[in-house]
Design a protein around this motif. Structure first.
Motif, PDB file in Angstrom:
ATOM      1  N   LEU A 266     -29.054 -72.866  44.098  1.00  0.00           N
ATOM      2  CA  LEU A 266     -29.207 -72.218  45.237  1.00  0.00           C
ATOM      3  C   LEU A 266     -28.037 -73.044  46.177  1.00  0.00           C
ATOM      4  CD1 LEU A 266     -32.860 -71.583  45.974  1.00  0.00           C
ATOM      5  CD2 LEU A 266     -31.093 -69.601  45.660  1.00  0.00           C
ATOM      6  N   GLU A 271     -31.126 -74.096  50.951  1.00  0.00           N
ATOM      7  CA  GLU A 271     -32.184 -75.071  50.630  1.00  0.00           C
ATOM      8  C   GLU A 271     -32.247 -75.758  52.043  1.00  0.00           C
ATOM      9  OE1 GLU A 271     -31.522 -77.612  47.415  1.00  0.00           O
ATOM     10  OE2 GLU A 271     -32.116 -76.052  46.032  1.00  0.00           O
ATOM     11  N   CYS A 273     -32.246 -74.929  55.057  1.00  0.00           N
ATOM     12  CA  CYS A 273     -32.737 -74.038  56.186  1.00  0.00           C
ATOM     13  C   CYS A 273     -34.224 -73.999  56.205  1.00  0.00           C
ATOM     14  CB  CYS A 273     -32.327 -72.553  56.007  1.00  0.00           C
ATOM     15  SG  CYS A 273     -32.890 -71.192  57.058  1.00  0.00           S
ATOM     16  N   PRO A 274     -34.886 -74.700  57.376  1.00  0.00           N
ATOM     17  CA  PRO A 274     -36.138 -74.774  57.656  1.00  0.00           C
ATOM     18  C   PRO A 274     -36.881 -73.547  57.991  1.00  0.00           C
ATOM     19  CG  PRO A 274     -34.989 -75.769  59.647  1.00  0.00           C
ATOM     20  CD  PRO A 274     -33.784 -75.228  58.836  1.00  0.00           C
ATOM     21  N   THR A 275     -36.181 -72.493  58.412  1.00  0.00           N
ATOM     22  CA  THR A 275     -36.839 -71.234  58.734  1.00  0.00           C
ATOM     23  C   THR A 275     -36.880 -70.200  57.679  1.00  0.00           C
ATOM     24  OG1 THR A 275     -34.986 -70.243  59.559  1.00  0.00           O
ATOM     25  CG2 THR A 275     -36.060 -71.499  61.278  1.00  0.00           C
ATOM     26  N   GLY A 276     -36.257 -70.401  56.476  1.00  0.00           N
ATOM     27  CA  GLY A 276     -36.164 -69.611  55.573  1.00  0.00           C
ATOM     28  C   GLY A 276     -35.299 -68.318  55.930  1.00  0.00           C
ATOM     29  N   ARG A 278     -32.565 -67.686  54.992  1.00  0.00           N
ATOM     30  CA  ARG A 278     -31.275 -67.414  54.109  1.00  0.00           C
ATOM     31  C   ARG A 278     -31.854 -66.553  52.864  1.00  0.00           C
ATOM     32  NH1 ARG A 278     -26.218 -69.745  54.989  1.00  0.00           N
ATOM     33  NH2 ARG A 278     -25.913 -70.309  57.399  1.00  0.00           N
ATOM     34  N   VAL A 279     -31.069 -66.145  52.338  1.00  0.00           N
ATOM     35  CA  VAL A 279     -31.179 -65.341  50.928  1.00  0.00           C
ATOM     36  C   VAL A 279     -30.079 -65.362  50.065  1.00  0.00           C
ATOM     37  CG1 VAL A 279     -32.323 -63.459  49.537  1.00  0.00           C
ATOM     38  CG2 VAL A 279     -33.203 -64.052  51.944  1.00  0.00           C
ATOM     39  N   ASN A 289     -33.520 -60.571  44.670  1.00  0.00           N
ATOM     40  CA  ASN A 289     -34.082 -60.414  46.359  1.00  0.00           C
ATOM     41  C   ASN A 289     -33.303 -59.589  46.999  1.00  0.00           C
ATOM     42  OD1 ASN A 289     -36.346 -61.868  45.380  1.00  0.00           O
ATOM     43  ND2 ASN A 289     -35.251 -64.084  45.966  1.00  0.00           N
ATOM     44  N   ILE A 293     -33.688 -56.492  49.597  1.00  0.00           N
ATOM     45  CA  ILE A 293     -33.385 -56.703  51.055  1.00  0.00           C
ATOM     46  C   ILE A 293     -32.491 -55.310  51.607  1.00  0.00           C
ATOM     47  CG2 ILE A 293     -32.150 -57.952  52.705  1.00  0.00           C
ATOM     48  CD1 ILE A 293     -33.416 -60.491  51.446  1.00  0.00           C
ATOM     49  N   TYR A 315     -29.789 -59.299  58.360  1.00  0.00           N
ATOM     50  CA  TYR A 315     -30.836 -58.082  58.508  1.00  0.00           C
ATOM     51  C   TYR A 315     -31.914 -58.688  59.535  1.00  0.00           C
ATOM     52  CZ  TYR A 315     -33.618 -61.017  55.327  1.00  0.00           C
ATOM     53  OH  TYR A 315     -34.471 -62.068  54.833  1.00  0.00           O
TER      54      TYR A 315
END
Ligand code: SF4
Ligand code: SF4
Lengths: 317, 239
Positions: A266, A271, A273-276, A278-279, A289, A293, A315
């Motif tokens: 990734l 990796e 990003c503490p809030t998750g 990013r995809v 994934n 989305i 998004y």
């Protein structure tokens, strides 16, 4: 020199004044030629300057896409040695090529991103950016609610985030399918690869910065000075087309961390990003994934009206 | 004099000619490379294959690619309570929930820490109006329970959260909620994902505010004038 001739036949030969003229013309020409040569020397003097910082091998190196396998190996060995010499760091520079059957796509959940900027820092470290300027390929833009026009935001926010009346829009290279930056490059130093990543051959770039002007997402960065990275902080996992330390005077950009992603990993910003928010993934994979989305969320792209067809989506939940 | 001039002039002409020649031959070369995309692609593939074999000796090139797992992190078990003081022998330590709760009557109505008079005081609880025993198990305090009364271990806390937060659970299942690291390509390596309580305190689940740390020296889209004033005011405060 020719004056005696002129004196001897004053009227019968009309060519003689021309002979005299010739000498004058020659003198004038010589003058201009000298001027021209002088101007030429002056014009190429930056090149002579550059040559001082450039080995002959580097100067003679041809375009990345035209290098044979052996030539690439030579170039990479030279670059590794130069990094050792200039930065005191042992690095491995890979030549990561696209994985057949992949097209990389990124998405960010704007309902979740809180603008903390950990991705910006991760990119800075991963990609051996200049420590002095805190360079990074990502800008997180603090946006007033109710618009997706990135020009209305600002990157200069500080303190506690998220602020109540704002949302946060991280912007990096959108790896456009119709990249204006590629179209304007006069020497084809930047191009789009099969997996969608727009890359730069830093050794072919002439630093004209046309691409920087052409990019509607302000995604390109110019190396105004030699990047400073302490030896201990140099990321040794490098690739020719991505995070090897760039020379001064060339343009660079986000490469979706191709030295990681083309090895299946990734991207660094994801990796970190503490809030998750990013995809990342392969849009050609039906079960990815990213496909889910695109099919199930409210998805936006930036500056859609320009027709750049970004491989980067935003998004909301 | 004139000869020198001519020589100089010829030299300049030759140089321009040579530059022109190099430029055109390069263009031709480039067109060649465009004309043979197969060659480029095959280079690309061979490069890729050699990379794979270098980093992953395990044979995965056949059609059946065994996939690495997606590992969701789990709590190690029921929480343990650190003892504040020491026992008569001078030992510190931690105890299980059941150490106390086995001998106490559960108060099924309790909804906040404010009404507790002995333990768990001062705890922030901000998770709707649910009661402690909506999630904690009154019959076995070392486990949790679902709304239908089914016992669920602390390790499986995500099952519990997903009862109400099904939207988030659905997004999580598709990688659209929650952080991760490792590999996007599971044929090359595993992926590790956070679980709910890595990011959300179950008693006050709103994602905490953060402080912006790292900033590039970048004045892109500097704030408008009024915000400049604001910045000025802030920096005055610091002095
Ligand atoms: S975002 Fe900018 S740099 Fe990236 S591909 Fe598009 S135009 Fe080029
Ligand atoms: S994908 Fe890599 S290069 Fe691109 S912004 Fe993220 S960290 Fe930087």
């Amino acid at each position: 020199m020719t004056s005696t001739e002129t004196d001897s036949t004053p009227s019968s030969k009309p060519s003689l004044p021309i002979v005299e003229n010739f000498s004058r013309r020659a003198a004038v020409k010589a003058g201009f030629a000298t001027l021209g040569a002088g101007a030429f020397v002056a014009a190429i003097s930056p090149l002579r300057q550059a040559a001082k910082n450039t080995s002959a091998a580097e100067f003679m190196q041809t375009h990345y896409t035209e290098l044979s396998t052996e030539q690439k190996a030579d170039v990479i060995a030279r670059l590794e040695a130069e990094t050792k010499e200039k930065y005191g760091a042992d690095v491995t520079i890979g030549d990561d090529r696209p994985i057949p059957g992949t097209k990389f796509v990124y998405a960010i959940n704007l309902s979740v991103c809180n603008g903390n900027g950990k991705c910006v820092e991760a990119c800075h470290k991963e990609n051996n950016h200049d420590r002095d300027t805190n360079q990074s390929y990502i800008r997180v833009i603090e946006m007033p609610k109710g618009t997706m026009d990135m020009e209305q935001g600002s990157t200069t926010y500080t303190g506690v985030v998220p602020k109540d009346d704002k949302f946060y829009l991280p912007v990096q290279c959108q790896q456009c399918d119709e990249p204006p930056c590629v179209d304007v490059c006069p020497v084809k130093a930047t191009w789009k690869e099969e997996d969608g990543i727009v890359v730069v051959d830093y050794n072919w770039c002439i630093g004209c910065r046309y691409c920087e002007a052409a990019c509607p997402y302000h995604a390109r960065r110019f190396n105004w000075k030699k990047p400073e990275v302490p030896a201990a902080e140099v990321n040794p996992d490098q690739s020719y087309l991505s995070n090897r330390i760039r020379p001064v005077g060339v343009v660079e950009k986000c490469t979706y961390c191709l030295h990681r992603t083309r090895r299946g990993k990734l991207p660094a910003c994801l990796e970190a990003c503490p809030t998750g928010a990013r995809v990342f993934g392969n849009i050609l994979d039906k079960d990815s994934n990213i496909r889910w989305i695109l099919e199930n969320k409210r998805v936006y792209i930036l500056k859609e009206e320009l027709g750049t067809k970004p491989a980067f989506f935003y998004y909301f939940d | 004099m004139s000869r020198i001039a001519n020589l100089l002039f010829a030299g300049v002409v030759c140089l321009i000619g040579a530059m022109f020649f190099v430029a055109t031959s390069r263009t031709a070369l480039r067109e060649d490379s465009h004309a043979t995309p197969d060659a480029v692609a095959s280079v690309a593939q061979s490069g890729d294959v050699s990379f794979q074999s270098a980093s992953e000796p395990a044979a995965k090139s056949d059609g059946e690619q065994e996939a690495y797992p997606t590992v969701i992190r789990k709590p190690s078990g029921p929480p343990r309570i650190e003892l504040a003081g020491t026992d008569p022998q001078g030992r510190t330590g931690s105890v299980a929930c059941s150490t106390c709760h086995r001998v106490r009557q559960p108060n099924l109505d309790n909804k906040t820490a404010a009404t507790l008079d002995e333990f768990h005081q001062g705890m922030t609880f901000s998770h709707g109006s649910i009661a402690c025993y909506s999630c904690h198990n009154p019959d076995d305090s070392d486990s949790l329970r679902l709304a239908d009364g089914t016992l669920v271990a602390y390790q499986e806390v995500m099952t519990l959260c997903s009862q109400c937060h099904s939207k988030q659970a659905e997004s999580f299942a598709h990688g659209a909620h929650g952080g991760m690291n490792g590999h996007w390509d599971l044929t090359r390596g595993p992926q590790m994902k956070n679980n709910c309580i890595d990011c959300h305190d179950p008693h006050a689940p709103a994602y905490p505010k953060m402080i912006v740390g790292f900033k590039p020296k970048d004045r892109f889209n500097a704030p408008l004038d009024h915000s400049h004033d604001h910045e000025g005011a802030e920096s005055h405060d610091e002095h």
